[in-house]
Write a protein that holds these residues in place. Sequence first.
Motif, short mmCIF file in Angstrom:
data_model
loop_
_atom_site.label_atom_id
_atom_site.label_comp_id
_atom_site.label_asym_id
_atom_site.label_seq_id
_atom_site.Cartn_x
_atom_site.Cartn_y
_atom_site.Cartn_z
N GLU A 412 -7.14 -12.07 13.06
CA GLU A 412 -6.50 -13.88 13.78
C GLU A 412 -5.68 -14.49 12.90
O GLU A 412 -4.53 -14.96 13.20
N LYS A 413 -4.85 -13.64 12.32
CA LYS A 413 -3.82 -13.74 11.43
C LYS A 413 -2.11 -13.48 11.62
O LYS A 413 -1.23 -13.63 11.70
N GLY A 414 -2.65 -12.76 12.45
CA GLY A 414 -1.87 -10.82 12.92
C GLY A 414 -1.30 -9.81 12.03
O GLY A 414 -0.25 -9.35 12.32
N TYR A 415 -2.40 -10.14 11.23
CA TYR A 415 -2.34 -8.55 10.34
C TYR A 415 -3.05 -7.40 11.07
O TYR A 415 -4.09 -7.76 11.34
N LEU A 416 -2.56 -6.20 11.22
CA LEU A 416 -2.82 -5.17 11.49
C LEU A 416 -2.47 -3.58 10.67
O LEU A 416 -3.42 -3.03 10.74
N PHE A 417 -1.15 -3.88 9.68
CA PHE A 417 -1.32 -3.11 8.78
C PHE A 417 -1.31 -3.21 7.33
O PHE A 417 -1.24 -4.93 7.07
N VAL A 418 -2.71 -2.82 6.43
CA VAL A 418 -2.79 -3.37 5.01
C VAL A 418 -1.89 -2.32 3.80
O VAL A 418 -2.17 -1.41 3.87
N PRO A 419 -0.50 -2.59 2.84
CA PRO A 419 -0.21 -1.68 2.34
C PRO A 419 -1.50 -1.52 1.23
O PRO A 419 -2.31 -2.40 0.80
N VAL A 420 -1.16 -0.44 0.79
CA VAL A 420 -2.07 0.32 -0.40
C VAL A 420 -1.71 1.58 -0.88
O VAL A 420 -0.23 1.93 -0.86
N SER A 421 -2.36 1.09 -2.63
CA SER A 421 -1.54 2.30 -3.23
C SER A 421 -0.95 3.67 -3.42
O SER A 421 -1.88 4.07 -2.23
N GLU A 422 -0.26 3.96 -3.26
CA GLU A 422 0.27 5.95 -2.96
C GLU A 422 -0.96 6.47 -2.83
O GLU A 422 -1.46 7.36 -1.98
N GLU A 423 -2.02 6.29 -4.02
CA GLU A 423 -2.61 7.73 -3.80
C GLU A 423 -4.17 7.12 -2.31
O GLU A 423 -4.99 8.13 -2.27
N MET A 424 -3.62 5.77 -1.79
CA MET A 424 -5.35 5.44 -0.71
C MET A 424 -4.37 6.24 -0.09
O MET A 424 -5.06 5.94 1.66
N LEU A 425 -3.11 6.67 0.16
CA LEU A 425 -2.59 6.90 1.25
C LEU A 425 -2.41 8.84 1.78
O LEU A 425 -1.46 9.33 2.17
N GLN A 426 -4.08 9.48 0.93
CA GLN A 426 -3.52 10.70 1.26
C GLN A 426 -3.74 11.50 2.36
O GLN A 426 -3.90 12.72 2.76
N LYS A 427 -4.41 10.67 3.13
CA LYS A 427 -4.29 11.00 4.67
C LYS A 427 -3.80 10.62 6.20
O LYS A 427 -3.76 9.31 5.55
N GLU A 428 -4.17 11.46 6.90
CA GLU A 428 -3.29 9.98 8.63
C GLU A 428 -3.62 9.41 8.87
O GLU A 428 -3.62 8.71 9.66
N TYR A 429 -5.08 9.84 8.76
CA TYR A 429 -5.97 8.73 9.72
C TYR A 429 -7.05 7.84 8.23
O TYR A 429 -6.98 8.04 7.48
N SER A 430 -7.97 6.87 9.06
CA SER A 430 -8.23 6.68 7.97
C SER A 430 -9.86 5.72 8.49
O SER A 430 -9.56 5.51 9.87
N SER A 431 -10.78 5.78 8.11
CA SER A 431 -12.02 4.68 8.69
C SER A 431 -12.59 3.45 9.18
O SER A 431 -12.96 2.89 9.01
N PHE A 432 -11.51 2.75 7.96
CA PHE A 432 -10.94 1.68 7.55
C PHE A 432 -10.27 0.74 9.07
O PHE A 432 -9.47 2.02 9.75
N PRO A 433 -10.90 -0.19 9.66
CA PRO A 433 -10.49 -0.03 10.86
C PRO A 433 -8.94 -0.93 11.03
O PRO A 433 -8.19 -1.07 12.23
N LEU A 434 -8.45 -1.28 10.27
CA LEU A 434 -6.64 -1.77 10.15
C LEU A 434 -5.49 -0.79 9.47
O LEU A 434 -6.43 0.44 8.27
N ASN A 435 -4.63 -0.63 9.98
CA ASN A 435 -4.31 0.60 9.49
C ASN A 435 -3.27 -0.12 8.50
O ASN A 435 -3.11 -1.02 7.90
N LEU A 436 -3.25 1.29 7.41
CA LEU A 436 -3.37 1.54 5.61
C LEU A 436 -1.59 2.42 5.63
O LEU A 436 -1.54 2.58 6.32
N VAL A 437 -0.71 1.13 5.04
CA VAL A 437 0.30 1.63 4.66
C VAL A 437 1.00 1.75 4.22
O VAL A 437 0.70 1.19 2.75
N SER A 438 2.43 2.62 3.26
CA SER A 438 2.87 2.18 1.83
C SER A 438 3.40 1.22 1.48
O SER A 438 3.42 -0.51 3.18
#
Length: 489
Positions: A412-438
């Motif tokens: 609702e605030k317009g956020y679809l990307f969530v920055p995460v730490s590098e170790e949380m970006l080991q896969k090309e996809y996520s089961s979390f409903p928002l996109n994970l980014v560096s």
Amino acid sequence: MKKMKKYIVILLMGILNTHFVFSQNKFSDRLFANYEKYREEKIKNRRFNHVLVDSLLNEHRTEGIFKIQKVGESIQNRSLNLVSIGHGKTEVLLWSQMHGDEPTATMAIFDILNFFASNDFEEEKKILLDSLSIHFLPMLNPDGAEIFERRNALGVDINRDALRLQSPESKTLKRMRDSLDADFGFNLHDQSRYYNAERTSKPATISFLATAYNYEKDINEVRAKSMKLIVDMNKVLQKYAPAQVGRYNDDFEPRAFGDNIQKWGTSLVLIESGGYPDDREKQVIRKLNFVVILSALKSIATKSYEKEAISDYEKIPENDRMLFDLKLKGITYQIDDKSYILDIGIDQDENELQGEDFYFSGRVVDQGDLSTSYGYEEINASDLMLKFPEVYPKTITSEEELMKLDVPKLIEKGYLFVPVSEEMLQKEYSSFPLNLVSEDFKVKKELRPGIPANFILYQGGKVIQAVINGFLTQPENAGQNVLNSRSYY
């Protein structure tokens, strides 16, 4: 008196034809109604390999009603097996999965084997087995199936290897056709779910082709049989998937097996399994294959297809590729404070993972005037404005912290990307409903075909819906509607 006899003969023929049509309809209806009894439960989705196929064939060997023989090997030494049943004079050869990622008919073949192994439909099975000798090659490209890929281990499209016969799989198919001198052949494939029946919003759930045997597309007796049989099969399918049958392009391809098998004297029917709403794993289409193939075998056994008109073949709508997974109609998009009206077509592509799994990546396929296109899911977006989403301002460092985020409020605030730490970006996809980014990820705010489909849809300054990785959702339903998100670096 002669006129009276002639009238009686015509009347009797009409009665017999009417009886047969009723009988054939009754047969297909009973197959459709009782399908679950024969569905092979060990095949639950499209991604299965040769090990499972081989184990199922071993189970059928113990039943004693099939002749199962190894007739070849793939490049990677996986067995190619022929399953035969029946003792009739008419030889029928069916082969599936010459493209490794086209398994719908393979599933249906094992359902059909269960049908023959059952104690049901004894009268119909006697007609089939007394008239026909039926041969199945359930998986012609096991190496491709192992990684769910179209081509074989040589990188060759087997369906373009009918002349050179470079691959052992190709040689096996040619040898089987020749040794059986098959009267009828069924070339069983999958096609893209984005094909539709020409000029309609209906997906081409099943498409047929009576392949051409020369560039002129001549119709000889062999090809005419294919066309008439397809007309009969189309009539069956119209009961269960009305207006969802297409006709594949019949341009002659001199390297293709279907075209050459027709040329070699076997009446060839190509079946392409396409799309059906809410049927990603093609289990509904699997059932339709089961029904229409068995109905076609009965039509061949009784020769009922012979009464069909070739002209009716041309009446089947041609395949068209005008479907998207999601179509946004008439949405407003701004550039430099100027508003423009666009249609946007979005697909949810499948990306293979090791084993029997995959993930989706949604992308914009086309934009502009898409009034001649359709969507499995369509929304009238004429009162909505499309904007690019923003990146959540805080970096998340653990799964526990991620799960505590209030996803609806973030959307609702317009956020679809969530920055995460590098170790949380080991896969090309996520089961979390928002996109994970560096942490240093930047959103590219330019609408073009090919970009990832991540948008916020506003009405009067309020977020109404979002498109996350190609999936349309309301903020409160994102956890349910977004089958997976993506990871971006």
